[in-house]
Design a protein around this motif. Sequence first.
Motif, PDB file in Angstrom:
ATOM      1  N   VAL A  19       0.829  -1.206   0.000  1.00 57.02           N
ATOM      2  CA  VAL A  19       0.000   0.000   0.000  1.00 57.02           C
ATOM      3  C   VAL A  19       0.871   1.268   0.000  1.00 57.02           C
ATOM      4  CG1 VAL A  19      -1.444   1.346   1.590  1.00 57.02           C
ATOM      5  CG2 VAL A  19      -2.068  -1.004   1.028  1.00 57.02           C
ATOM      6  N   LEU A  20       1.901   1.284   0.824  1.00 54.15           N
ATOM      7  CA  LEU A  20       2.672   2.521   0.992  1.00 54.15           C
ATOM      8  C   LEU A  20       3.757   2.715  -0.062  1.00 54.15           C
ATOM      9  CD1 LEU A  20       3.112   2.594   4.878  1.00 54.15           C
ATOM     10  CD2 LEU A  20       1.448   3.851   3.497  1.00 54.15           C
ATOM     11  N   MET A  21       4.288   1.597  -0.584  1.00 50.99           N
ATOM     12  CA  MET A  21       5.444   1.739  -1.475  1.00 50.99           C
ATOM     13  C   MET A  21       5.294   1.017  -2.805  1.00 50.99           C
ATOM     14  SD  MET A  21       7.855   0.853   1.678  1.00 50.99           S
ATOM     15  CE  MET A  21       9.252   0.283   0.778  1.00 50.99           C
ATOM     16  N   ASN A  22       4.162   0.367  -3.016  1.00 50.70           N
ATOM     17  CA  ASN A  22       3.936  -0.412  -4.234  1.00 50.70           C
ATOM     18  C   ASN A  22       4.883  -1.613  -4.317  1.00 50.70           C
ATOM     19  OD1 ASN A  22       2.401  -0.872  -6.487  1.00 50.70           O
ATOM     20  ND2 ASN A  22       3.698   0.314  -7.865  1.00 50.70           N
ATOM     21  N   ILE A  23       5.385  -2.058  -3.156  1.00 49.86           N
ATOM     22  CA  ILE A  23       6.252  -3.249  -3.109  1.00 49.86           C
ATOM     23  C   ILE A  23       5.552  -4.277  -2.232  1.00 49.86           C
ATOM     24  CG2 ILE A  23       8.523  -4.170  -2.474  1.00 49.86           C
ATOM     25  CD1 ILE A  23       9.580  -1.294  -2.571  1.00 49.86           C
ATOM     26  N   PRO A  24       5.002  -5.363  -2.812  1.00 55.03           N
ATOM     27  CA  PRO A  24       4.327  -6.362  -1.966  1.00 55.03           C
ATOM     28  C   PRO A  24       5.299  -6.980  -0.957  1.00 55.03           C
ATOM     29  CG  PRO A  24       3.910  -6.750  -4.298  1.00 55.03           C
ATOM     30  CD  PRO A  24       4.991  -5.728  -4.225  1.00 55.03           C
ATOM     31  N   GLY A  25       4.918  -6.957   0.314  1.00 52.94           N
ATOM     32  CA  GLY A  25       5.777  -7.535   1.350  1.00 52.94           C
ATOM     33  C   GLY A  25       5.831  -9.046   1.242  1.00 52.94           C
ATOM     34  N   THR A  26       4.747  -9.657   0.779  1.00 56.10           N
ATOM     35  CA  THR A  26       4.711 -11.102   0.525  1.00 56.10           C
ATOM     36  C   THR A  26       4.042 -11.291  -0.841  1.00 56.10           C
ATOM     37  OG1 THR A  26       2.518 -11.366   1.483  1.00 56.10           O
ATOM     38  CG2 THR A  26       4.353 -11.618   2.999  1.00 56.10           C
TER      39      THR A  26
END
Lengths: 144, 501
Positions: free
Chosen positions: B79-86
């Motif tokens: 949500v915050l960085m457009n980088i999926p954490g998983t």
Amino acid sequence: MKRSELAAALAFLLFGSLLWSAAAGFPPGVGGLPGPGFFPRGIAAVMVALAAAWLARARRRPSGPPSVPATGAPQAKRVVLTVILLAAHLALWGRVPFPLRTFLFAALYLRCFDEPWRRALPLALGSTASVVAAFEYGLGVSLP
Amino acid sequence: MMGSEIGAALAAVLAWDVLLFLVAGTVLGAIFGALPGLTATMGVAVLTPLTFWVSTEKGLAMLIGIYCGAIPAGGIPAVLMNIPGTPASIAAAWDGYPLARSGRPGLALGVNAVFAFVGQLISILFLALAAFPLASFGLRFGPAEYFALAVFGLSLMAGVSGGRLLEGLLAGCLGLALATVGLDPMTAHPRFTFGSAELLDGLAFVPAMIGLFGLGEVLARMMEGSAGAAAAPAAVSRIRPSWPQLRRMAAPGLLGSGIGTLVGAIPAAGGDIASVIAWEQARRLSRRPQEFGGGSIEGLAASASAANAAIGGAMTTMLALGIPGDAPSAVLIGALLIHGVQPGPLLFRDHGALVYSILFLMLLAALLILAIGLAGARPLARALRFPESWLWAAVILLGVVGSYALNNSVADVWVMFGAGLLGLLCRRAGVPVGPLVLGMILGPMMESNLRRALILSRGDWFGILRRPLAAALLGAAAVSLAWPAWKAWRTRSYSDPSAKA
């Protein structure tokens, strides 16, 4: 054809062949039933067939865009250095005390990522102390 | 009987020290999920050694906390960085990031937290209702059915390897081959031990997992380049969604939960696939499909709920049949075995209270992650500023010490190191690691049951096919392997007229 794909297919082909020949030495099953070598040889046969199919596909296919991002020399150097540092850490297990070994590993690892010494040394000290505190004193693991 | 089991499970779960381990596991899982560069699978693999010294209940509490905490927290960097954490948070980025960019990062985080809870809650309900009948059905399985089930699970994992069927199958075969190291399960003949007494018990599974998913993933990410601090997220505004917004998201959230639960229950199909399917279905059914992909709260609700509902679905198949639903649950099986918990139908028959304990722990973990999602999103967002190189160092050190701590054996650390290098090579060659792990888990089950089935049928291979359920499962495995190959052939022949001719 993509070189990495070709190399991987060849590696699987070689592994499958080695598996087959190693499993051939196991004793046969009793009364026509499968023995210890039956399952590994079955897997080896499937692997060789699949690897051959992959190899054929890789040779047919024109080179496309890479499926994994390209790697620059600095990144590859960091990976190689990390692997060497880790291997050295493990090779010295039992010969150099764990805290000293881990501190050196962490400090040199952080230097590989261009952390200045003034930041790398305290960080390495902190991480070593945390690991020793958590495992040696917290969980009672003896770290040689 | 059932009442006493539920009572015993509640008493075990509500002990203060078990709750403490659950909180610790959920927080650690949330950290692993929220930090780009660390994943849920890595979290379960690397943190498993921390549970070796505690009772089964405490160990289970921590492991379930890590698993249930990491998946929803993966939505925070999405949500915050457009980088999926998983991987399960891929679809959350499609609407979450545009929503955050439009000045409402708090709302995006709130929707992610609330619908992660909804998804987990509904899937836990499914687990409670479906796992017991599925396990009692599984009790009817004989060796032929177990062999066919293992083949089916492996074929599904290879079939969903992102269009890399051959590579997935080869990885599965490699896992099966590695599982043959050690004493032969029927005759106790040593295989591929090279004279080493430490290999007689087989390759240590947990160190291998730590290597494949911890060190291997770290080295692969290092190779890809980024090592500095991630982009600083925007300041987080109001987090809780309003009632009208919640009403608008209810239908896509429930749809996502249903899809996520069912997709998660299919062996090998995890939250990543579930969230993408749910997002697409919610878009089709929405009155505002044009908003999807541009910051739609409905799209975010559908994807977040599906990604999290897959947890309960995956746990259903894993607990009832012993077949992992996704990569984190594959690692979780190895961790449960360390604690003497063997997933499968017998677990439900012999240790019903333990199954209820797992259910209650999942329920409590879902509540905790809702609280963390609503109250802890701001500190987690600040934690995203850590440089990845520092996190990688922590993962490597935890991996080394955790592998050693399993048996106080340096050989296990070398196994972890070797598996890490193998994981790196696989990732660089485009070979998926998931089927490899599944092969290692299913290998012993597949081999011993195949050989038992052949003994029962006096060496007659067709004896396996004469058992209707085994034949159906093997048929389904053949279809799941043939389907992607047929689809690829169709696509090729449509796009290439010469191939058609």
